[in-house]
Design an enzyme around this catalytic site. Structure first.
Site, mmCIF file in Angstrom:
data_model
loop_
_atom_site.group_PDB
_atom_site.id
_atom_site.type_symbol
_atom_site.label_atom_id
_atom_site.label_comp_id
_atom_site.label_asym_id
_atom_site.label_seq_id
_atom_site.Cartn_x
_atom_site.Cartn_y
_atom_site.Cartn_z
ATOM 1 N N ARG A 225 46.934 103.875 44.219
ATOM 2 C CA ARG A 225 46.022 103.402 43.185
ATOM 3 C C ARG A 225 46.290 104.171 41.898
ATOM 4 O O ARG A 225 46.489 105.391 41.927
ATOM 5 C CB ARG A 225 44.558 103.610 43.609
ATOM 6 C CG ARG A 225 44.113 102.716 44.769
ATOM 7 C CD ARG A 225 43.985 101.266 44.315
ATOM 8 N NE ARG A 225 43.475 100.404 45.371
ATOM 9 C CZ ARG A 225 44.238 99.707 46.213
ATOM 10 N NH1 ARG A 225 45.553 99.823 46.141
ATOM 11 N NH2 ARG A 225 43.701 98.921 47.120
ATOM 12 N N HIS A 273 53.682 96.898 40.626
ATOM 13 C CA HIS A 273 52.721 96.683 41.716
ATOM 14 C C HIS A 273 53.309 95.761 42.788
ATOM 15 O O HIS A 273 52.714 94.750 43.181
ATOM 16 C CB HIS A 273 51.417 96.096 41.183
ATOM 17 C CG HIS A 273 50.244 96.389 42.085
ATOM 18 N ND1 HIS A 273 48.988 96.677 41.615
ATOM 19 C CD2 HIS A 273 50.149 96.431 43.440
ATOM 20 C CE1 HIS A 273 48.162 96.874 42.637
ATOM 21 N NE2 HIS A 273 48.847 96.729 43.752
#
Length: 310
Positions: A225, A273
């Site tokens: 994250r 990502h």
């Protein structure tokens, strides 16, 4: 009466998930009705992602559970209108993808591949890298993804340590836990991998103080994250050489703005990502199994602890 299942997950993905969810649900033998629109009071289960337009669960009077399609639940766990069980996604396809990304980038930095891939004509670096057993790797976060990555790296011979909030035991991995164990884990991490959830407690886990605990020249991999890292502290540590390189897949703002310093820093690799994602076929099997369990009166899999946020 059929089990009524509302798909209220990622907008635009209904056409992708409708056939895989249907197939997985059919395999359970349940009588079901799967739609992306329903009278709220008729809904038994919601297949969900936090970027859904559905944010108020109050009208869903007969709802039994919300089944998240993502591993991360930070976008829904604090929703006070949600009072039924919430399950996060633990998907073997997602796990495999994460293990492959982490292993690939760990080996890239362990073997010093960039030196040879980016070498100019005539540059000759005849220095063999150390063996894996002589490379210390730390995995911060020992949930499903972190444990799988730590186990795989240990199987390749790396000297692997792990850290988690509570005590864990993983064969071949030296496990630390709690605030007192974090320093030991960081001091071990010549290559440090972040796979913790995003909670108020984990934000800025890597900051100026904790980055200073890493071995000088450490490599940081973050497929977990974005908020786990204090960006200013990391950039400063890269400039001083305290951190040798950072390979980052997740960021506080995504897509990463074009003017962000990470794009042009010579010691940063940005990936968009892609370390892992929910795979519709295997994720649908997890969703279907949880619905089967709910209808059979069995415990749900992968329930979120609201007090911890994951």
């Amino acid at each position: 009466m059929p089990v009524n299942i509302l798909y209220a997950a990622t907008p635009g993905k209904w056409e992708t998930y409708q056939p895989t969810l249907t197939k997985a649900l059919q395999a359970t033998g349940l009588d079901f009705d799967l739609r992306n629109e329903f009278d709220p009071e008729a809904v038994d289960y919601i297949v969900y992602a936090s970027n859904s337009p559905l944010q108020d669960f109050t009208p869903y009077k007969n709802l039994k559970a919300v089944l998240n399609l993502w591993a991360g639940v930070e976008g829904i766990v604090g929703n006070k209108s949600l009072t039924v069980p919430l399950a996060r996604m633990v998907d073997k396809g997602m796990t495999s993808g994460m293990v492959e990304w982490v292993t690939g980038h760990t080996l890239r930095h362990h073997l010093g591949m960039d030196r040879h891939i980016l070498a100019k004509p005539g540059e000759w670096h005849p220095v063999a890298p150390p063996l894996a057993r002589n490379r210390r790797v730390t995995v911060l976060g020992l949930g499903a993804l972190g444990s799988a990555c730590a186990t795989t790296l240990a199987s390749l011979g790396f000297d692997v340590a792990g850290w988690s909030r509570s005590a864990k035991s993983i064969p071949g991995v030296t496990c630390h836990h709690g605030p007192e164990g974090l320093r030991a884990a960081l001091e071990h991490g010549e290559i440090t991998i972040l796979l913790m959830p995003n909670t108020p407690e984990t934000e800025n886990t890597l900051n100026a103080e904790t980055i200073a605990m890493l071995p000088r020249g450490a490599i940081i991999l973050n497929p977990g994250r974005g908020p786990l890292i204090d960006d200013a502290a990391l950039l400063s540590a890269l400039d001083t050489g305290q951190v040798g390189h950072a390979t980052l897949d997740v960021f506080r703002v995504e897509p990463l703005p074009a003017d962000h310093a990470y794009w042009t820093h010579p010691k940063v690799t940005v990936t968009p990502h892609i370390a892992s994602e929910t795979r519709p076929d295997t994720a649908s099997e997890v969703i279907a199994e949880n619905i089967r369990r709910g209808e059979a009166g069995e415990p749900f899999l992968h329930l979120v602890d609201r007090t911890r946020g994951y």
